[in-house]
Design an enzyme around this catalytic site. Structure first.
Site, PDB file in Angstrom:
ATOM      1  CB  VAL A 125       3.319   0.984   8.818  1.00 38.43           C
ATOM      2  CG1 VAL A 125       2.173   1.505   9.668  1.00 38.43           C
ATOM      3  CG2 VAL A 125       4.713   0.538   9.687  1.00 38.43           C
ATOM      4  CB  CYS A 184      15.840  13.332   2.937  1.00 43.52           C
ATOM      5  SG  CYS A 184      15.034  13.317   4.030  1.00 43.52           S
TER       6      CYS A 184
END
Ligand SMILES: [Zn+2]
Length: 263
Positions: free
Chosen positions: A112, A190
């Protein structure tokens, strides 16, 4: 319509029993539409939970393919998906159709950005943050505030999570709380900092609950604060997002400078 009602009444009978939802709320969910930006750790859980809860339309957006390192924290994916390097949106859509054939899933393999967010968010009632970076979140925040679409922010790193629901015009927005994104070097993800798998599921569940409230038309019940939780350290903090926390000088919802939508 009566047939559809009886299917809804039967399938979701345990959820409809909730006085705060009822058959009318469940019907709203069936007509509800959500955009899930990123179907990694957070977004894959939210997608599964919303499909099971009976949300009628899910648009899933993610540019990545399934990797074995994803599986410890990401719902919907299997070792076979990782071996085949299957696009996440394709694997997620297929699994969701097995879980709930009544859900329309629109998979979009893309990132996006400011050029495509309007098309991707068209016609949805809630935007779900399943991203892993603040640049994307500030873009979502600008779009959501400018076009008055509710969105649910969340982030999780190590065992620490944050979640906040933004109702444009009614609550603080992300920039009321954090005016500027942290520099990329201070925005751990992460891959660099690690993450506890069940902590991801815990905060994604909260996001899904918030989305259900919004799509069922029960916005008076959304979280009235930014919730910060350390699931390993057993600490929680609430930062109010209503009334006093909505800043008149916020660049986004106060001054209407939608910097992140600009070229
Ligand atoms: Zn604001």
């Amino acid at each position: 319509m009566r047939d559809q009602d009886s299917v809804i009444a039967s399938r979701y009978s345990r959820q409809i029993l909730l006085p705060s939802l009822g058959l009318a709320g469940q019907r709203s969910l069936a007509e509800g539409r959500a955009l899930i930006v990123g179907v990694g750790g957070l977004g894959s859980w939210v997608a599964e939970l919303l499909a099971r809860a009976g949300v009628g339309f899910l648009r899933l957006v993610d540019p990545d393919k399934v990797d074995l390192t994803n599986i410890h924290r990401q719902a919907l994916y299997t070792e076979a998906d990782a071996e085949r390097h299957r696009p996440k949106v394709e694997a997620a859509a297929a699994r969701i159709k097995e879980i709930n054939a009544g859900v329309t899933v629109e998979p979009v393999m893309a990132s996006v950005d400011r050029t495509n967010i309007a098309g991707l968010a068209a016609g949805v009632g809630v935007l779900i943050d399943g991203t892993d970076n603040f640049a994307a979140r500030y873009l979502i925040n600008d779009y959501a505030v400018k076009f008055a679409v509710p969105w649910v922010f969340a982030g999780v790193i190590r065992s620490e999570a944050q979640v906040m629901t933004i109702l444009p015009g009614r609550t603080a927005c992300l920039r009321c709380i954090l005016e500027s994104p942290p520099p990329p070097c201070e925005d751990p993800n992460c891959r660099t900092a690690g993450v506890l798998g069940p902590a991801v599921a815990a905060v994604a569940s909260l996001q899904a609950i918030e989305a259900v409230k919004i799509l069922a038309g029960r916005t008076e019940s959304v979280l009235p604060y930014l919730l910060k939780v350390d699931y390993w350290g057993n600490r929680a903090q609430q930062v109010s997002t209503t009334g006093v926390a909505k800043r008149p000088d916020c660049p986004c919802c106060g001054r209407k400078d939608f910097d992140f939508l600009e070229p």
